[in-house]
Write a protein that holds these residues in place. Structure first.
Motif, PDB file in Angstrom:
ATOM      1  N   VAL A 147       0.862  -1.181   0.000  1.00  0.00           N
ATOM      2  CA  VAL A 147       0.000   0.000   0.000  1.00  0.00           C
ATOM      3  C   VAL A 147       0.898   1.229   0.000  1.00  0.00           C
ATOM      4  O   VAL A 147       1.811   1.334   0.830  1.00  0.00           O
ATOM      5  CB  VAL A 147      -0.926   0.031   1.238  1.00  0.00           C
ATOM      6  CG1 VAL A 147      -1.752   1.311   1.254  1.00  0.00           C
ATOM      7  CG2 VAL A 147      -1.839  -1.190   1.253  1.00  0.00           C
ATOM      8  N   PRO A 161      -2.944  -0.401  -4.286  1.00  0.00           N
ATOM      9  CA  PRO A 161      -3.591   0.416  -3.255  1.00  0.00           C
ATOM     10  C   PRO A 161      -2.757   1.642  -2.879  1.00  0.00           C
ATOM     11  O   PRO A 161      -1.521   1.598  -2.885  1.00  0.00           O
ATOM     12  CB  PRO A 161      -3.702  -0.543  -2.061  1.00  0.00           C
ATOM     13  CG  PRO A 161      -3.664  -1.904  -2.669  1.00  0.00           C
ATOM     14  CD  PRO A 161      -2.755  -1.797  -3.850  1.00  0.00           C
ATOM     15  N   GLN A 303      -5.484   4.932   7.754  1.00  0.00           N
ATOM     16  CA  GLN A 303      -6.196   4.420   6.577  1.00  0.00           C
ATOM     17  C   GLN A 303      -5.349   3.388   5.832  1.00  0.00           C
ATOM     18  O   GLN A 303      -5.851   2.366   5.352  1.00  0.00           O
ATOM     19  CB  GLN A 303      -6.534   5.583   5.635  1.00  0.00           C
ATOM     20  CG  GLN A 303      -7.556   6.554   6.175  1.00  0.00           C
ATOM     21  CD  GLN A 303      -8.981   6.101   5.928  1.00  0.00           C
ATOM     22  OE1 GLN A 303      -9.225   5.048   5.347  1.00  0.00           O
ATOM     23  NE2 GLN A 303      -9.924   6.893   6.378  1.00  0.00           N
ATOM     24  N   THR A 307      -6.307  -0.510   5.305  1.00  0.00           N
ATOM     25  CA  THR A 307      -6.367  -1.070   3.953  1.00  0.00           C
ATOM     26  C   THR A 307      -5.515  -2.324   3.841  1.00  0.00           C
ATOM     27  O   THR A 307      -5.951  -3.346   3.295  1.00  0.00           O
ATOM     28  CB  THR A 307      -5.896  -0.019   2.923  1.00  0.00           C
ATOM     29  OG1 THR A 307      -6.745   1.124   2.994  1.00  0.00           O
ATOM     30  CG2 THR A 307      -5.927  -0.578   1.508  1.00  0.00           C
ATOM     31  N   GLU A 310      -7.084  -5.246   5.692  1.00  0.00           N
ATOM     32  CA  GLU A 310      -8.216  -5.806   4.950  1.00  0.00           C
ATOM     33  C   GLU A 310      -7.732  -6.770   3.864  1.00  0.00           C
ATOM     34  O   GLU A 310      -8.291  -7.857   3.682  1.00  0.00           O
ATOM     35  CB  GLU A 310      -9.027  -4.666   4.329  1.00  0.00           C
ATOM     36  CG  GLU A 310     -10.236  -5.128   3.524  1.00  0.00           C
ATOM     37  CD  GLU A 310     -10.994  -3.953   2.917  1.00  0.00           C
ATOM     38  OE1 GLU A 310     -11.479  -4.087   1.782  1.00  0.00           O
ATOM     39  OE2 GLU A 310     -11.075  -2.889   3.589  1.00  0.00           O
ATOM     40  N   TYR A 329      -6.765  -6.731  -5.059  1.00  0.00           N
ATOM     41  CA  TYR A 329      -6.870  -5.287  -4.886  1.00  0.00           C
ATOM     42  C   TYR A 329      -8.188  -4.790  -5.485  1.00  0.00           C
ATOM     43  O   TYR A 329      -8.545  -5.146  -6.616  1.00  0.00           O
ATOM     44  CB  TYR A 329      -5.701  -4.575  -5.569  1.00  0.00           C
ATOM     45  CG  TYR A 329      -4.342  -4.959  -5.011  1.00  0.00           C
ATOM     46  CD1 TYR A 329      -4.136  -5.038  -3.645  1.00  0.00           C
ATOM     47  CD2 TYR A 329      -3.278  -5.246  -5.867  1.00  0.00           C
ATOM     48  CE1 TYR A 329      -2.899  -5.381  -3.122  1.00  0.00           C
ATOM     49  CE2 TYR A 329      -2.030  -5.588  -5.357  1.00  0.00           C
ATOM     50  CZ  TYR A 329      -1.839  -5.654  -3.988  1.00  0.00           C
ATOM     51  OH  TYR A 329      -0.609  -5.992  -3.476  1.00  0.00           O
ATOM     52  N   HIS A 333      -9.590   0.298  -2.439  1.00  0.00           N
ATOM     53  CA  HIS A 333      -8.291   0.337  -1.771  1.00  0.00           C
ATOM     54  C   HIS A 333      -7.456   1.550  -2.186  1.00  0.00           C
ATOM     55  O   HIS A 333      -6.331   1.703  -1.729  1.00  0.00           O
ATOM     56  CB  HIS A 333      -7.505  -0.946  -2.057  1.00  0.00           C
ATOM     57  CG  HIS A 333      -8.120  -2.166  -1.457  1.00  0.00           C
ATOM     58  ND1 HIS A 333      -7.988  -3.431  -2.001  1.00  0.00           N
ATOM     59  CD2 HIS A 333      -8.894  -2.326  -0.341  1.00  0.00           C
ATOM     60  CE1 HIS A 333      -8.648  -4.302  -1.251  1.00  0.00           C
ATOM     61  NE2 HIS A 333      -9.202  -3.656  -0.240  1.00  0.00           N
ATOM     62  N   LYS A 335      -7.528   5.472  -1.817  1.00  0.00           N
ATOM     63  CA  LYS A 335      -8.244   6.454  -1.002  1.00  0.00           C
ATOM     64  C   LYS A 335      -7.498   7.781  -0.985  1.00  0.00           C
ATOM     65  O   LYS A 335      -6.282   7.837  -1.211  1.00  0.00           O
ATOM     66  CB  LYS A 335      -8.385   5.935   0.439  1.00  0.00           C
ATOM     67  CG  LYS A 335      -9.031   4.560   0.538  1.00  0.00           C
ATOM     68  CD  LYS A 335      -9.007   4.024   1.954  1.00  0.00           C
ATOM     69  CE  LYS A 335      -9.609   2.630   2.021  1.00  0.00           C
ATOM     70  NZ  LYS A 335      -9.559   2.072   3.400  1.00  0.00           N
TER      71      LYS A 335
END
Length: 359
Positions: A147, A161, A303, A307, A310, A329, A333, A335
């Protein structure tokens, strides 16, 4: 995607798995030529040894890697806090690795860091820098999700993400505030474009300057305060003109600029106004208090951690169901966290009067 194994290296090199294992461990009894062939083949196919010799089942992984790009930037303090407060409930440990020590990015250090995190079998990676494609491919090969925060995914993998700020819109907000002061000459003290936020910040400031009839000058520096101070000093000496406002691209740029102004005897905001990016805890205690864009890095960290969790937990369920462990993904995802311009006095605004007698 099948993970590469020692047997794959054996097929490429013609060497036994025992010799390959010894070469990878750095053990004696392997010729230099054989060791070089093994390491080259391992690098080519993306083989990463499990140095911890742990079970590779995802349910046994209890750590995440955080790749930062200069922890000397105080922006990362709140970001790290947001990440750690979130993963604490999962009993995960955060492994922090800096690939831009003192603001100087090191591609070799990025490569080493990614490989070490894979060796440690982390559950996932959060990166504050757009990683090289070779490294995102390597993480993908080992089913390790990544991420991106405060940076964009690589152009070759735009669906990865990310949790970011709309830096263009935020910079337009900064520019509109400066236009409200009537400033016509702006100087943007910027860090290198390898940090992807630089591009959108400059883009927003340029468009805001054009819309207000102002002139924007960009001075680039290495991403540390000492370099920023030197770059600003050299530019001002060469130009012979003082801009009405300086916009510091991040906290190291801001620190370098303020240090130069102090040594030069320049008063903020009387001789030059100052606006910066990235709020920090004591910005209102400096004289004058600093007008800064607050990107809410703590919320970005939370956040990002949510993510990643998750994605990892979904991998766990898929593996338990025999569906494989490739990370999935989703559009959700990616944001963005809203930014806020905190107006204080360094931009030229007057302090608000409160208390008895205030009107």
């Amino acid at each position: 995607m099948a993970r590469p194994t020692i047997r794959d290296i054996s097929k490429l090199t013609g060497l036994s798995t025992y010799t390959i294992s010894q070469a990878l461990r750095g053990a004696d009894g392997v010729s230099d030529d054989s060791r070089a062939r093994v390491l080259a083949a391992a690098n080519d196919i993306g083989y990463i040894p499990n140095r911890a010799a742990q079970d590779l089942r995802r349910t046994n992984r209890d750590s995440v890697g955080l790749i930062t790009a200069s922890t000397s930037n105080s922006y990362y303090l709140d970001l790290i806090g947001g990440i750690q407060s979130t993963v604490q409930s999962l009993a995960w440990t955060v492994i922090i690795a800096d690939v831009a020590v003192d603001g100087h990015y090191d591609a070799d250090q990025e490569d080493r860091t990614v490989r070490r995190l894979i060796e440690a079998r982390v559950a996932g990676v959060i990166s504050t820098l757009t990683l090289r494609k070779e490294n995102t491919d390597l993480l993908s090969k080992w089913d390790i999700p990544v991420v991106f925060v405060d940076s964009s995914p690589p152009a070759a993998a735009p669906d990865l993400p990310s949790v970011t700020t709309d830096n263009y819109r935020a910079s337009m907000q900064v520019g509109e505030h400066l236009a409200g002061h009537g400033y016509k000459s702006w100087l943007f003290l910027a860090y290198p474009a390898i940090w992807s936020t630089r591009v959108e910040r400059e883009h927003g400031l340029r468009d805001a300057a054009t819309a207000s009839g102002a002139t924007l000058t960009v001075v680039e520096s290495a991403n540390d305060a000492i370099s920023a101070k030197a770059a600003l000093r050299l530019h001002l000496a060469a130009s012979g003109a003082m801009p009405e406002v300086l916009i510091a691209g991040n906290n190291p740029m801001l620190l370098g600029a303020l240090e130069h102004f102090r040594l030069a005897g320049l008063r903020v905001p009387y001789d030059i106004a100052v606006v910066g990016y990235d709020e920090f805890a004591w910005s209102n205690l400096i004289q004058p208090p600093l007008t800064l864009l607050n990107e809410r890095s703590g919320e970005i960290g939370r956040q990002a951690a949510h993510t990643l969790a998750e994605i990892v937990l979904a991998q766990d369920e898929a593996e338990k169901g025999g569906l494989g462990g490739t990370p999935v993904y989703l559009p959700s995802h990616q944001k963005q966290v809203g930014a806020e311009l905190i107006v204080r006095q360094s931009c030229g605004c007057q302090p608000r009067v409160t208390g008895p007698g205030a009107s």
